[in-house]
Design a protein around this motif. Structure first.
Motif, mmCIF file in Angstrom:
data_model
loop_
_atom_site.group_PDB
_atom_site.id
_atom_site.type_symbol
_atom_site.label_atom_id
_atom_site.label_comp_id
_atom_site.label_asym_id
_atom_site.label_seq_id
_atom_site.Cartn_x
_atom_site.Cartn_y
_atom_site.Cartn_z
ATOM 1 N N ARG A 107 0.841 -1.197 0.000
ATOM 2 C CA ARG A 107 0.000 0.000 0.000
ATOM 3 C C ARG A 107 0.881 1.253 0.000
ATOM 4 O O ARG A 107 1.412 1.638 1.034
ATOM 5 N N ASP A 245 -3.430 -3.499 8.571
ATOM 6 C CA ASP A 245 -4.787 -3.026 8.252
ATOM 7 C C ASP A 245 -5.024 -1.676 8.918
ATOM 8 O O ASP A 245 -5.478 -0.716 8.287
ATOM 9 N N ASP A 249 -4.891 2.431 7.140
ATOM 10 C CA ASP A 249 -6.025 3.375 7.163
ATOM 11 C C ASP A 249 -5.589 4.689 7.807
ATOM 12 O O ASP A 249 -5.941 5.772 7.351
#
Ligand code: IPM
Ligand code: MN
Length: 371
Positions: A107, A245, A249
């Motif tokens: 990411r 995770d 975010d």
């Protein structure tokens, strides 16, 4: 070249943003002489509604046959508020990750100059941030044993990691660091968790094979704080499934909108590309969702296929749309463009990367008669 792309639009805004991603891919095909053959497959709440199964077997087969998978979003509020639901849309995605062995989730988080003002964080803190998060995706507490007691008064989620699972993603993270700023930060909770201690030991040992890369360690609670205090200190972040995770975010706030974050999930044979935002059910069907994360996921897909120039053409088009403010309401509240219009602009720009014309913006939006 010909490429087979399995497309899973999924739930909520998934179909709308994926449509724009396909447009971008078609434009790349036309411009650089490739053929992308799309095959559509179902996953998530829409698949439960139609078949009772969040991940039909046919979807797995189509994914296994593909050169790459493009995925939109998953989830529906009717399941979120029902903890007793036995079948949930997210099970589809988790099963797909584990069936295809997509162990490495990448990411990228970047602070675009044009969007510094969109972040609630101070400009001087976030300007220049460029992080690549490597999140382990098929192990840990997500996939450990789960139990609930007969009386429903206690529950259990097991977290398991093996040396092999840690090593295979760590190698990829270190290799990426070698082509970047040569630093890996391992995020764990080694002061408390046995699995984290195994991560630390394994990664410390493995780091010796990459003497040009500096390895640093951070406990996840401190890392969460550092992410908003001084995000520029990070280059490559390496971490386990649950921490990754959460941290990703959090990191999305730096980019000014979660609607910009793309991701790649890769395994030995398969690779899936998806925006990290969710299904955003409130925006479904309204033509307001930001398609840029899906479009940037296409850039990662092209990179994965070895099509570097093609991937760059997409990145340039996205940067141009940010520069000109041809963006959706999440980053352009004053004069927002629709999901489709942003997609049209990107596709057109890929095909005509010429911006000397004063009337350039209108031409790319198909609104001009003056050439
Ligand atoms: C993500 C999502 C998923 C996850 C959900 C939908 C299962 O939040 O890709 O980050 O927790 O991994
Ligand atoms: Mn998530």
């Amino acid at each position: 070249m010909k490429y087979n792309i399995t497309v899973i639009p999924g739930d909520g805004i998934g179909p709308e943003v994926i449509e724009q991603a396909k447009k971008a891919l078609r434009a790349v095909g036309d411009t650089y002489n490739h053929t992308f053959l799309f095959k559509e497959a179902m996953m998530g709440a829409c698949a439960i509604d139609k078949t009772g199964n969040p991940l039909p077997d046919e979807t797995i087969t189509l994914c296994q046959q593909a050169d790459a998978i493009l995925f939109g979003a998953i989830g529906d509020p009717k399941y979120d508020n029902n903890p007793d639901a036995k079948i949930r849309p997210e099970q589809g995605l988790l099963k797909l990750r584990s069936t295809l062995g997509l162990f490495c989730n990448i990411r990228p988080v970047k602070a675009y100059d044009k969007l510094l003002k969109n972040s609630p964080l101070k400009r001087e803190i976030i300007a220049g941030t460029d992080i690549s998060i490597f999140r382990e995706l098929t192990g840990g507490i997500y996939f450990g044993e789960k139990k609930i007691s007969k009386d429903g008064k206690s529950a259990f989620d097991g977290c398991v990691y093996s040396v092999e699972e840690i090593e295979r993603i760590a190698h990829l993270a270190f290799k990426q660091a070698q082509s970047r700023r040569k630093k890996v930060t391992l995020i764990d909770k080694a002061n408390v968790l046995e699995t984290s201690r195994l991560w630390r030991k394994t990664v410390t040992e493995l780091a010796k094979k990459y003497p040009d890369v500096t390895l640093e360690y951070l406990f996840v609670d401190n890392a969460a704080m550092q992410m908003i205090l001084n995000p520029k200190q990070f280059d490559v972040i390496l971490t386990e499934n649950l921490f990754g995770d959460i941290i990703s975010d959090e990191a999305s706030v730096i980019g000014g909108s979660i609607g910009l974050l793309a991701s790649a999930s890769v395994g030995k044979k398969s690779a899936l590309f998806e925006p990290i935002h969710g299904s955003y059910p409130q925006a479904k069907g309204k033509n307001i969702a930001n398609p840029l994360a899906s479009i940037l996921s296409v850039a990662m897909l092209l990179e994965h296929l070895g099509l570097h120039e093609e991937a760059e053409s997409i990145e340039r088009a996205v940067e141009k749309s940010l520069e000109l403010g041809i963006t959706t309401q999440d980053i352009n509240a004053k004069k927002p463009f629709s999901t489709e219009k942003v997609g049209d602009f990107i596709a057109d720009y890929i095909g005509n990367q010429e911006d000397s014309n004063l009337n350039f913006m209108n031409i790319h939006l198909g609104q001009s008669t003056i050439i």
